[in-house]
Design a protein around this motif. Structure first.
Motif, PDB file in Angstrom:
ATOM      1  N   ASN A   1      45.139  96.086 -44.228  1.00 25.05           N
ATOM      2  CA  ASN A   1      46.515  96.206 -43.795  1.00 25.05           C
ATOM      3  C   ASN A   1      47.455  96.337 -44.999  1.00 25.05           C
ATOM      4  OD1 ASN A   1      46.213  93.696 -44.805  1.00 25.05           O
ATOM      5  ND2 ASN A   1      46.296  92.674 -42.806  1.00 25.05           N
TER       6      ASN A   1
ATOM      7  N   CYS B   1      55.939  86.283 -44.444  1.00 27.23           N
ATOM      8  CA  CYS B   1      54.954  86.162 -43.385  1.00 27.23           C
ATOM      9  C   CYS B   1      53.879  85.151 -43.746  1.00 27.23           C
ATOM     10  CB  CYS B   1      54.322  87.509 -43.079  1.00 27.23           C
ATOM     11  SG  CYS B   1      55.275  88.470 -41.880  1.00 27.23           S
ATOM     12  N   SER B   2      54.056  84.490 -44.849  1.00 29.11           N
ATOM     13  CA  SER B   2      53.114  83.464 -45.303  1.00 29.11           C
ATOM     14  C   SER B   2      51.667  83.935 -45.165  1.00 29.11           C
ATOM     15  CB  SER B   2      53.312  82.166 -44.534  1.00 29.11           C
ATOM     16  OG  SER B   2      53.225  82.395 -43.147  1.00 29.11           O
ATOM     17  N   PRO B   3      51.291  84.839 -46.055  1.00 26.64           N
ATOM     18  CA  PRO B   3      50.041  85.597 -45.928  1.00 26.64           C
ATOM     19  C   PRO B   3      48.814  84.763 -45.637  1.00 26.64           C
ATOM     20  CG  PRO B   3      51.319  86.392 -47.781  1.00 26.64           C
ATOM     21  CD  PRO B   3      52.022  85.173 -47.272  1.00 26.64           C
TER      22      PRO B   3
ATOM     23  N   ARG C   1      54.160  94.850 -45.084  1.00 27.86           N
ATOM     24  CA  ARG C   1      54.708  93.497 -45.029  1.00 27.86           C
ATOM     25  C   ARG C   1      55.618  93.261 -46.238  1.00 27.86           C
ATOM     26  NH1 ARG C   1      50.774  91.266 -44.309  1.00 27.86           N
ATOM     27  NH2 ARG C   1      50.148  90.235 -46.197  1.00 27.86           N
TER      28      ARG C   1
ATOM     29  N   LEU D   1      48.509  79.752 -43.524  1.00 31.56           N
ATOM     30  CA  LEU D   1      48.279  79.123 -42.234  1.00 31.56           C
ATOM     31  C   LEU D   1      47.148  78.115 -42.329  1.00 31.56           C
ATOM     32  CD1 LEU D   1      48.665  82.104 -39.781  1.00 31.56           C
ATOM     33  CD2 LEU D   1      50.297  80.350 -40.402  1.00 31.56           C
ATOM     34  N   GLU D   2      47.315  77.039 -41.605  1.00 35.63           N
ATOM     35  CA  GLU D   2      46.288  76.007 -41.606  1.00 35.63           C
ATOM     36  C   GLU D   2      45.527  76.021 -40.289  1.00 35.63           C
ATOM     37  OE1 GLU D   2      48.209  72.375 -42.367  1.00 35.63           O
ATOM     38  OE2 GLU D   2      49.189  73.064 -44.186  1.00 35.63           O
TER      39      GLU D   2
ATOM     40  N   ALA E   1      59.203  93.076 -45.653  1.00 39.57           N
ATOM     41  CA  ALA E   1      60.476  92.496 -45.231  1.00 39.57           C
ATOM     42  C   ALA E   1      60.320  90.993 -45.008  1.00 39.57           C
ATOM     43  CB  ALA E   1      60.951  93.156 -43.933  1.00 39.57           C
ATOM     44  N   ASP E   2      61.380  90.285 -45.195  1.00 39.94           N
ATOM     45  CA  ASP E   2      61.356  88.842 -44.997  1.00 39.94           C
ATOM     46  C   ASP E   2      61.650  88.516 -43.543  1.00 39.94           C
ATOM     47  OD1 ASP E   2      62.042  87.471 -48.079  1.00 39.94           O
ATOM     48  OD2 ASP E   2      61.968  89.620 -47.728  1.00 39.94           O
ATOM     49  N   ARG E   3      61.075  87.443 -43.100  1.00 42.86           N
ATOM     50  CA  ARG E   3      61.342  87.001 -41.750  1.00 42.86           C
ATOM     51  C   ARG E   3      62.625  86.181 -41.783  1.00 42.86           C
ATOM     52  NH1 ARG E   3      56.309  84.655 -38.691  1.00 42.86           N
ATOM     53  NH2 ARG E   3      56.443  83.210 -40.411  1.00 42.86           N
ATOM     54  N   PRO E   4      63.512  86.357 -40.819  1.00 46.51           N
ATOM     55  CA  PRO E   4      64.799  85.659 -40.827  1.00 46.51           C
ATOM     56  C   PRO E   4      64.630  84.150 -40.691  1.00 46.51           C
ATOM     57  CG  PRO E   4      64.414  86.773 -38.727  1.00 46.51           C
ATOM     58  CD  PRO E   4      63.346  87.214 -39.671  1.00 46.51           C
TER      59      PRO E   4
END
Lengths: 127, 127
Positions: free
Chosen positions: B2, B22-24, B5, B27-28, B7-10
């Motif tokens: 992919n 999007c904190s690639p 990615r 995630l936990e 742009a920043d998420r608001p």
DNA sequence: CCGGGGTATCGACACTCGTCAATCCCCGAT
DNA sequence: ATCGGGGATTGACGAGTGTCGATACCCCGG
């Protein structure tokens, strides 16, 4: 259709000669065909590594909502594939999709997994 | 792979500039790939109407042991198909096969279903 | 109004899976 | 030893499914 079944099962040839020993339709607990199909359909949604990981990721970040682009990297799948899996999970009732603007945030439906776990045959039937 | 990615998420652009929003991989709860594959393989054994009905039939007749010929009629499937499903369930650890003479009796492994139910992601994680 | 970017859908392909008919194996009975 | 029958295996076929590239949609920012 199955044929034969003419021999008696040892130790059970006592009841009746007409019942050949295999008790053709005497079994109980037979889950209905529709019920089994529905449960199988629901479980098919869970019987996939990618979707299980999606659920684990969403469950592990319950506070923070998760969008599609968050999942493509950890899963190592393309964006259409992730979107497909999410659609399957939403369609199965495990996730809810909330689209805010361009981003789509997913969160899991509380109790959905537990309902499936409780619907398994023999979960509450020890011995 | 992919791409993009960018742009920043608001509302989430606060932690770090290097993480684009999007904190690639942040995630936990990410279930391991092997673990997810194993669980999916186990659940695939359950994601079938015939096998679910087999389990229900065996669970409903816990006292009486069940042989193959007992299942062909209630399931409406041929003997090889029933044998195949039983093999899948035995291989997945849900049933045990005990062959006495010509007949093969099946009984379900206690706790196997519960173990799968407990292994679901987010079952014991309410919000 | 136009461009950009995240998301969903479509078409295609390869792989897996459920099902059955035919066959083989193996044990008990005669 | 031979026969009969229950059960497992094999081979094949059709249906379903996971995956991706390409594309369409759609909302927000400039």
């Amino acid at each position: 259709m199955n044929s034969s079944r003419t021999a008696d099962r040892p130790g059970l040839d006592l009841v009746d000669v007409g019942t050949p020993g295999c008790s053709p339709a005497e079994l109980e607990g037979a889950m209905g065909v529709e019920q089994a199909a529905a449960l199988a359909h629901t479980m098919k949604a869970l019987a996939d590594p990618a979707r299980l990981r999606v659920l684990a990721l969403v469950a592990g970040n319950e506070g923070r909502e998760v969008c599609v682009c968050d999942l493509t990297d950890p899963l190592g799948l393309s964006q259409p594939t992730v979107s497909h899996h999410l659609k399957v999970l939403v369609d199965a009732g495990f996730l809810t999709r909330e689209k805010r603007g361009v981003w789509a945030y997913f969160s899991l439906v509380p109790g959905a997994l537990d309902a499936v776990a409780a619907a398994l045959p023999g979960v509450g039937t020890p011995s």
